[in-house]
Scaffold this motif. Structure first.
Motif, PDB file in Angstrom:
ATOM      1  N   LEU A   1       0.832  -1.210   0.000  1.00 32.31           N
ATOM      2  CA  LEU A   1       0.000   0.000   0.000  1.00 32.31           C
ATOM      3  C   LEU A   1       0.862   1.254   0.000  1.00 32.31           C
ATOM      4  O   LEU A   1       0.603   2.198  -0.769  1.00 32.31           O
ATOM      5  N   ALA A   2       1.879   1.294   0.861  1.00 33.54           N
ATOM      6  CA  ALA A   2       2.713   2.490   0.969  1.00 33.54           C
ATOM      7  C   ALA A   2       3.527   2.708  -0.308  1.00 33.54           C
ATOM      8  O   ALA A   2       3.604   3.835  -0.816  1.00 33.54           O
ATOM      9  N   THR A   3       4.108   1.645  -0.848  1.00 30.71           N
ATOM     10  CA  THR A   3       4.905   1.786  -2.066  1.00 30.71           C
ATOM     11  C   THR A   3       4.022   2.139  -3.257  1.00 30.71           C
ATOM     12  O   THR A   3       4.402   2.960  -4.103  1.00 30.71           O
ATOM     13  N   GLY A   4       2.832   1.532  -3.319  1.00 30.14           N
ATOM     14  CA  GLY A   4       1.898   1.875  -4.393  1.00 30.14           C
ATOM     15  C   GLY A   4       1.479   3.329  -4.340  1.00 30.14           C
ATOM     16  O   GLY A   4       1.438   4.021  -5.370  1.00 30.14           O
ATOM     17  N   GLY A   5       1.188   3.828  -3.128  1.00 30.34           N
ATOM     18  CA  GLY A   5       0.844   5.238  -2.991  1.00 30.34           C
ATOM     19  C   GLY A   5       1.982   6.152  -3.370  1.00 30.34           C
ATOM     20  O   GLY A   5       1.771   7.210  -3.992  1.00 30.34           O
ATOM     21  N   LEU A   6       3.200   5.747  -3.023  1.00 37.00           N
ATOM     22  CA  LEU A   6       4.369   6.559  -3.370  1.00 37.00           C
ATOM     23  C   LEU A   6       4.573   6.609  -4.878  1.00 37.00           C
ATOM     24  O   LEU A   6       4.871   7.670  -5.445  1.00 37.00           O
ATOM     25  N   LEU A   7       4.392   5.487  -5.558  1.00 35.57           N
ATOM     26  CA  LEU A   7       4.552   5.455  -7.012  1.00 35.57           C
ATOM     27  C   LEU A   7       3.469   6.281  -7.706  1.00 35.57           C
ATOM     28  O   LEU A   7       3.742   6.957  -8.714  1.00 35.57           O
ATOM     29  N   VAL A   8       2.259   6.253  -7.185  1.00 35.99           N
ATOM     30  CA  VAL A   8       1.180   7.080  -7.748  1.00 35.99           C
ATOM     31  C   VAL A   8       1.517   8.558  -7.600  1.00 35.99           C
ATOM     32  O   VAL A   8       1.328   9.357  -8.524  1.00 35.99           O
ATOM     33  N   ALA A   9       2.041   8.927  -6.409  1.00 36.92           N
ATOM     34  CA  ALA A   9       2.423  10.327  -6.194  1.00 36.92           C
ATOM     35  C   ALA A   9       3.551  10.746  -7.127  1.00 36.92           C
ATOM     36  O   ALA A   9       3.572  11.872  -7.630  1.00 36.92           O
ATOM     37  N   LEU A  10       4.499   9.852  -7.371  1.00 34.82           N
ATOM     38  CA  LEU A  10       5.588  10.164  -8.297  1.00 34.82           C
ATOM     39  C   LEU A  10       5.073  10.363  -9.717  1.00 34.82           C
ATOM     40  O   LEU A  10       5.557  11.221 -10.460  1.00 34.82           O
ATOM     41  N   ALA A  11       4.082   9.563 -10.109  1.00 29.95           N
ATOM     42  CA  ALA A  11       3.572   9.648 -11.472  1.00 29.95           C
ATOM     43  C   ALA A  11       2.656  10.851 -11.670  1.00 29.95           C
ATOM     44  O   ALA A  11       2.680  11.493 -12.731  1.00 29.95           O
ATOM     45  N   LYS A  12       1.849  11.183 -10.661  1.00 28.38           N
ATOM     46  CA  LYS A  12       0.868  12.251 -10.825  1.00 28.38           C
ATOM     47  C   LYS A  12       1.468  13.630 -10.639  1.00 28.38           C
ATOM     48  O   LYS A  12       1.019  14.590 -11.272  1.00 28.38           O
ATOM     49  N   ARG A  13       2.449  13.755  -9.761  1.00 22.98           N
ATOM     50  CA  ARG A  13       3.043  15.074  -9.486  1.00 22.98           C
ATOM     51  C   ARG A  13       4.560  15.004  -9.585  1.00 22.98           C
ATOM     52  O   ARG A  13       5.263  15.196  -8.597  1.00 22.98           O
ATOM     53  N   PRO A  14       5.108  14.728 -10.777  1.00 26.53           N
ATOM     54  CA  PRO A  14       6.571  14.580 -10.879  1.00 26.53           C
ATOM     55  C   PRO A  14       7.320  15.858 -10.550  1.00 26.53           C
ATOM     56  O   PRO A  14       8.436  15.810 -10.035  1.00 26.53           O
ATOM     57  N   GLN A  15       6.720  17.011 -10.829  1.00 27.60           N
ATOM     58  CA  GLN A  15       7.418  18.275 -10.589  1.00 27.60           C
ATOM     59  C   GLN A  15       7.487  18.636  -9.112  1.00 27.60           C
ATOM     60  O   GLN A  15       8.242  19.535  -8.727  1.00 27.60           O
ATOM     61  N   ALA A  16       6.737  17.932  -8.271  1.00 30.32           N
ATOM     62  CA  ALA A  16       6.720  18.253  -6.844  1.00 30.32           C
ATOM     63  C   ALA A  16       7.880  17.626  -6.076  1.00 30.32           C
ATOM     64  O   ALA A  16       8.061  17.908  -4.902  1.00 30.32           O
ATOM     65  N   TRP A  17       8.640  16.765  -6.753  1.00 33.51           N
ATOM     66  CA  TRP A  17       9.740  16.093  -6.083  1.00 33.51           C
ATOM     67  C   TRP A  17      11.053  16.766  -6.487  1.00 33.51           C
ATOM     68  O   TRP A  17      11.476  16.689  -7.630  1.00 33.51           O
ATOM     69  N   GLY A  18      11.677  17.423  -5.534  1.00 29.83           N
ATOM     70  CA  GLY A  18      12.936  18.108  -5.793  1.00 29.83           C
ATOM     71  C   GLY A  18      14.018  17.646  -4.842  1.00 29.83           C
ATOM     72  O   GLY A  18      13.778  16.909  -3.878  1.00 29.83           O
ATOM     73  N   TRP A  19      15.256  18.091  -5.133  1.00 30.92           N
ATOM     74  CA  TRP A  19      16.375  17.700  -4.289  1.00 30.92           C
ATOM     75  C   TRP A  19      16.147  18.150  -2.859  1.00 30.92           C
ATOM     76  O   TRP A  19      15.592  19.233  -2.634  1.00 30.92           O
TER      77      TRP A  19
END
Length: 278
Positions: free
Chosen positions: A40-58
């Protein structure tokens, strides 16, 4: 020993170790629940990475987080087989057992190296040829470091796929000592040393202030297990007094610390996901 029989250790009186029956009862449901939580946690993390790629920064960049998610997914995918093997007996043979331990430690060591690389620089700030070469090198090194884990694993009494605890004078001692050294370096010294280095080096301190320290929940939960492996070596080398009581307490402590480490595959992705949401 995965039975409730009496056995002798180091010329002591016969010992009744109650940890193994407890382990056989508790481990399968624990591993199953951890696998479900990790999925569940990894699936949610992958969904967040796919839906909001620009929100993940260094420093928690998309490239780094995606690889950590891959590592936890590989780790969690092995838990059902191990749970079934503990509860019903391992009937797949020595080869699949060694492959399971190889993949288990490969994913774990890769996560430790990824987190360390993310804490020491800006290599994951963007996904370019340089970062791709670094990723390939880290995963390759992690696979090489995990090889001794496969060599020292096997099937115990046709019942469980385990890491065999061998005498230090046994013919498997070189592989066992190499595996112990790798575990101590990546699961104990590295998680303990880099936070101290971050306090002393301004550049590292800046990266931790920006959130790089959050990734250390992945290898950090394995620090007690790394310390337990060091204690196991001291008992095997008779540098600590090997009594029945010490073995019973040690087995319980080592089992609990390994269970704490296993939780990283669920807690790590959940922590990254909650930090992103906040």
């Amino acid at each position: 020993d995965y039975s409730n029989a009496s056995f002798a250790d180091y010329d002591a009186a016969p010992c009744h170790n109650l940890f193994c029956p407890l382990f056989q009862r508790v481990a399968p449901p624990f591993l199953a629940a951890t696998c479900a939580a990790a999925a569940l946690a990894t699936g949610g993390l992958l969904v967040a990475l796919a839906k909001r790629p620009q929100a993940w920064g260094w420093p928690q960049s998309r490239a780094l987080v995606a690889q950590l998610a891959l590592g936890t997914a590989l780790f969690a995918a092995l838990l059902p087989a191990l749970a079934a093997g503990i509860g019903l007996g391992w009937h797949l043979g020595t080869g699949p057992c060694r492959l399971t331990h190889l993949l288990w430690h490969w994913s774990l060591f890769a996560q430790a190296l990824l987190v360390a690389s993310g804490s020491c620089g800006t290599a994951w700030a963007r996904w370019d040829p340089r970062s791709r070469r670094l990723a390939a090198a880290l995963w390759a090194v992690a696979l090489l470091l995990a090889t001794p884990a496969a060599l020292v694993s096997g099937v115990a009494a046709d019942s469980s796929c385990v890491r065999r605890s061998v005498d230090i004078l046994h013919t498997l001692a070189p592989a066992s000592l190499l595996h112990l050294t790798v575990c101590l370096c990546l699961l104990l010294l590295l998680p303990a040393g880099l936070p101290l280095a971050a306090l002393a080096v301004p550049r590292l301190r800046a990266s931790w202030a920006a959130g790089a320290g959050l990734g250390w929940i992945f290898p950090g939960l394995w620090v007690p297990y790394g310390a337990g492996l060091a204690g196991e070596f001291l008992l095997q080398a008779r540098l600590l007094e090997p009594t029945c009581g010490s073995f019973e307490r040690f087995d319980l402590a080592l089992g609990l610390s390994e269970g704490l480490g296993v939780l990283h595959c669920g807690l790590g992705p959940l922590a990254l996901l909650l930090a992103w949401r906040c």
